[in-house]
Structure formats: C-alpha cells, structure tokens
Scaffold this active site. Structure first.
Site, PDB file in Angstrom:
ATOM      1  CG  ASN A   7      49.352  43.532  41.906  1.00  0.00           C
ATOM      2  OD1 ASN A   7      48.971  42.415  41.575  1.00  0.00           O
ATOM      3  ND2 ASN A   7      48.586  44.372  42.573  1.00  0.00           N
ATOM      4  CG  ASP A   9      46.649  41.093  42.653  1.00  0.00           C
ATOM      5  OD1 ASP A   9      47.367  40.497  43.472  1.00  0.00           O
ATOM      6  OD2 ASP A   9      46.050  42.160  42.903  1.00  0.00           O
ATOM      7  CG  HIS A  10      45.902  41.132  36.811  1.00  0.00           C
ATOM      8  ND1 HIS A  10      44.567  40.892  37.037  1.00  0.00           N
ATOM      9  CD2 HIS A  10      46.138  42.390  37.216  1.00  0.00           C
ATOM     10  CE1 HIS A  10      44.014  41.987  37.525  1.00  0.00           C
ATOM     11  NE2 HIS A  10      44.947  42.910  37.654  1.00  0.00           N
ATOM     12  NE  ARG A  18      39.775  27.112  30.304  1.00  0.00           N
ATOM     13  CZ  ARG A  18      40.229  26.500  29.210  1.00  0.00           C
ATOM     14  NH1 ARG A  18      40.989  25.445  29.301  1.00  0.00           N
ATOM     15  NH2 ARG A  18      39.911  26.967  28.035  1.00  0.00           N
ATOM     16  CG  HIS A  43      43.792  43.430  46.261  1.00  0.00           C
ATOM     17  ND1 HIS A  43      43.127  44.377  45.518  1.00  0.00           N
ATOM     18  CD2 HIS A  43      43.076  43.297  47.413  1.00  0.00           C
ATOM     19  CE1 HIS A  43      42.058  44.790  46.184  1.00  0.00           C
ATOM     20  NE2 HIS A  43      41.997  44.142  47.321  1.00  0.00           N
ATOM     21  NE  ARG A  45      38.671  42.490  44.352  1.00  0.00           N
ATOM     22  CZ  ARG A  45      38.632  43.781  43.986  1.00  0.00           C
ATOM     23  NH1 ARG A  45      39.685  44.354  43.474  1.00  0.00           N
ATOM     24  NH2 ARG A  45      37.541  44.484  44.130  1.00  0.00           N
ATOM     25  NE  ARG A  49      37.191  40.468  41.729  1.00  0.00           N
ATOM     26  CZ  ARG A  49      36.717  41.683  41.466  1.00  0.00           C
ATOM     27  NH1 ARG A  49      37.293  42.405  40.518  1.00  0.00           N
ATOM     28  NH2 ARG A  49      35.690  42.176  42.115  1.00  0.00           N
ATOM     29  CG  HIS A  50      42.984  38.575  41.642  1.00  0.00           C
ATOM     30  ND1 HIS A  50      43.345  38.894  42.927  1.00  0.00           N
ATOM     31  CD2 HIS A  50      42.549  39.739  41.081  1.00  0.00           C
ATOM     32  CE1 HIS A  50      43.153  40.178  43.121  1.00  0.00           C
ATOM     33  NE2 HIS A  50      42.662  40.725  42.033  1.00  0.00           N
ATOM     34  CD  GLU A  70      47.180  46.369  46.128  1.00  0.00           C
ATOM     35  OE1 GLU A  70      46.092  46.005  45.657  1.00  0.00           O
ATOM     36  OE2 GLU A  70      48.089  46.816  45.443  1.00  0.00           O
ATOM     37  CB  THR A 100      41.000  46.972  38.752  1.00  0.00           C
ATOM     38  OG1 THR A 100      42.184  47.144  39.543  1.00  0.00           O
ATOM     39  CG2 THR A 100      40.751  48.234  37.949  1.00  0.00           C
ATOM     40  CB  THR A 101      41.509  49.255  43.472  1.00  0.00           C
ATOM     41  OG1 THR A 101      41.965  47.947  43.813  1.00  0.00           O
ATOM     42  CG2 THR A 101      41.186  50.033  44.720  1.00  0.00           C
ATOM     43  CD  GLU A 153      49.752  51.840  45.810  1.00  0.00           C
ATOM     44  OE1 GLU A 153      49.957  50.932  46.636  1.00  0.00           O
ATOM     45  OE2 GLU A 153      49.328  51.644  44.653  1.00  0.00           O
ATOM     46  CG  HIS A 193      45.099  51.530  39.908  1.00  0.00           C
ATOM     47  ND1 HIS A 193      44.365  51.557  38.758  1.00  0.00           N
ATOM     48  CD2 HIS A 193      44.575  50.537  40.669  1.00  0.00           C
ATOM     49  CE1 HIS A 193      43.422  50.633  38.832  1.00  0.00           C
ATOM     50  NE2 HIS A 193      43.528  49.990  39.971  1.00  0.00           N
ATOM     51  N   GLY A 194      47.415  51.516  37.022  1.00  0.00           N
ATOM     52  CA  GLY A 194      47.349  51.898  35.613  1.00  0.00           C
ATOM     53  C   GLY A 194      48.675  52.303  35.003  1.00  0.00           C
ATOM     54  N   GLY A 215      51.304  46.122  38.266  1.00  0.00           N
ATOM     55  CA  GLY A 215      50.928  44.743  38.003  1.00  0.00           C
ATOM     56  C   GLY A 215      50.507  44.460  36.584  1.00  0.00           C
TER      57      GLY A 215
HETATM   58  N1  PXP Z   1      48.067  49.678  43.752  1.00  0.00           N
HETATM   59  C1  PXP Z   1      46.841  49.324  44.171  1.00  0.00           C
HETATM   60  C2  PXP Z   1      46.377  49.818  45.483  1.00  0.00           C
HETATM   61  C3  PXP Z   1      46.020  48.474  43.411  1.00  0.00           C
HETATM   62  O1  PXP Z   1      44.808  48.129  43.848  1.00  0.00           O
HETATM   63  C4  PXP Z   1      46.524  47.975  42.194  1.00  0.00           C
HETATM   64  C5  PXP Z   1      45.701  47.037  41.388  1.00  0.00           C
HETATM   65  O2  PXP Z   1      45.534  45.845  42.087  1.00  0.00           O
HETATM   66  C6  PXP Z   1      47.822  48.367  41.802  1.00  0.00           C
HETATM   67  C7  PXP Z   1      48.556  49.238  42.589  1.00  0.00           C
HETATM   68  C8  PXP Z   1      48.425  47.891  40.530  1.00  0.00           C
HETATM   69  O3  PXP Z   1      47.717  48.427  39.464  1.00  0.00           O
HETATM   70  P1  PXP Z   1      47.962  47.883  38.007  1.00  0.00           P
HETATM   71  O4  PXP Z   1      47.620  46.417  38.033  1.00  0.00           O
HETATM   72  O5  PXP Z   1      47.044  48.694  37.161  1.00  0.00           O
HETATM   73  O6  PXP Z   1      49.429  48.096  37.699  1.00  0.00           O
END
Ligand code: PXP
Length: 239
Positions: A7, A9-10, A18, A43, A45, A49-50, A70, A100-101, A153, A193-194, A215
C-alpha cells in the site's frame, strides 16, 4: 505462500504535506514491484488526503502486478472503479475524522448489508472482483459470503495493537478462526492493517491467508533503507 500487496498511500501522505510533486507514489509502486511486491494497493479517499485521482490512473497504466483499489461504497467511487478497472476492489468503511481505517465494514443484514449487496453486484457486473474489509468475526465472514463478495480482508488492527501476550494470542485466534471460515467458504482471504516486521510472523504462519496488504510499516522503513529493501524484507518474512 501468501502474496504481498504494498500500500503506497503514505508515500502520497508525505507529498501532500507540501502539496508537492515528490515523493511520488507512482514511482514507489514501480520500485516496490521491482523488489518483489505481488500487487499494489491504493486507497482513494473521498477527501483525497493522500492518493489523488492522477495517482490511481497512472498506477493503473504503469503497474505490472495487480492493482487493488480500496474505496468506500459511494456512487462517486463506483463510477471511478468502473472507469479505471482495477484488478480488484476492497470495500472499506470511511470516516472523515479518522486517521486511518478504524474498523471493518458493517456487513450485518440490518445495517449496510443490503446496500452492499447491490454495490458488490455492480462492481462484479463490471468485471471487478470484490473483497470486503471486515473485523475478524465469524458473523462478518458469513455475512460477506451472503452478500456475494469474492473474498474478505480480515482486519488485523486489533491483533496488531494488542499489548500483552494473552490479549495478542486471543486476537490472533479471532483472526485465525475468521480466516479458516472464509477459506472453507471458498472465499479469497486477505489480511491487513497495522502489520509490521515483528507482528507479521504469527499471521504469516496462517497458511490459508492468500495475501497481505501492508503499507505504513513498509513506507516507514523505506525512509531509512529504501523501498526496495523494505519490500524485500517483508516478502522474506511472509515467505
Ligand atoms: N487494508 C486496509 C483495508 C486498509 O485500510 C489499510 C490502511 O490503508 C491497510 C490494509 C494497510 O494498513 P497499514 O498501512 O497499517 O499497513
């Protein structure tokens, strides 16, 4: 062996701090693929935001692996998905105020279940497989199956955040039980996630998980070691 969808996104989060051109999640996606990522997740959104629409379109055109989009179950996102045609969609709940989600979808029949059924059908009619992001609960897996999703998921955030060993084992068991049920129902089983370089080990041992979506920990490590090394190390731990 489970696959890894990275992922990005970050990477976009840093760029948006910036409102600049770098770092570019499109470049990050391509580098992640070179390092062995099996897929790329973004993702898009509602508040942008990202990830921006431009990122999604460019990654769709340049990524050589599977693109997982996503998104929330809104009519705007349905239109975008049907136009961009990602390799799959993961439906997630979305709140404007969250960092975050925060949790899985409300797949309960009395909640969003009926609405989700129509939404999933529209995506599938457009040729896009759909996973639902759900909490690790047997009821949520059963409801996702009834809704007609191709897969789930499983939300690993509570497992990842569990402090003590006892709590962690309990949360891991919830994840494991949900994974086994989804697998028995012949659904695709993803988890995420996490997850980080430490807590991945116990979930990577669950053979029925088809794919991990990771991610934040990968992008964080990439700041120190580069994205190729960060992805390669996570691949090694999953393998
Ligand atoms: N899966 C889903 C559905 C998410 O929303 C996210 C966060 O965007 C992730 C996985 C990835 O989570 P993390 O960034 O904590 O690894």
């Amino acid at each position: 062996m489970a696959t890894l969808s990275v992922n990005v996104d970050h990477v976009a989060t840093v760029r948006q701090a910036r409102l600049a051109k770098e770092p570019d999640p499109v470049t990050a996606a391509l580098k992640a693929e070179l390092a062995g990522a099996d897929g790329i997740t973004v993702h898009l959104r509602e508040d942008r935001r990202h990830i921006q629409d431009r990122d999604l379109h460019l990654i769709r055109r340049t990524a050589k692996t599977r693109l997982n989009l996503e998104m929330a179950a809104t009519s705007e996102m349905l239109g975008i998905a049907l136009e961009v045609k990602p390799d799959m969609v993961t439906l997630v709940p979305e709140k404007r105020a969250e960092l975050t989600t925060e949790g899985g979808l409300n797949v309960d029949g009395r909640g969003d279940g009926e609405k989700l059924k129509d939404f999933v059908r529209s995506l599938k009619e457009g040729g896009i497989p759909v996973n639902l992001f759900i909490d690790p609960s047997l009821d949520a897996v059963k409801a996702s199956h009834r809704i007609g999703a191709d897969g789930v998921e499983i939300h690993t955030g509570t497992y990842a955040d569990a402090g003590t060993d006892g709590r962690r084992d309990m949360e891991l068991k919830r994840v494991h039980d949900a994974v086994l049920l989804a697998d028995r129902l012949s659904m695709k089983v993803h988890a995420g996630h996490g997850l980080n370089y430490i807590n991945i080990k116990a979930v990577a041992a669950i053979a029925e998980i088809d794919e991990f979506a990771i991610g934040y920990s990968i992008v964080s490590r990439a700041i120190y070691v580069g994205i190729e090394a960060a992805v390669a190390e996570m691949k090694r731990l999953i393998g």
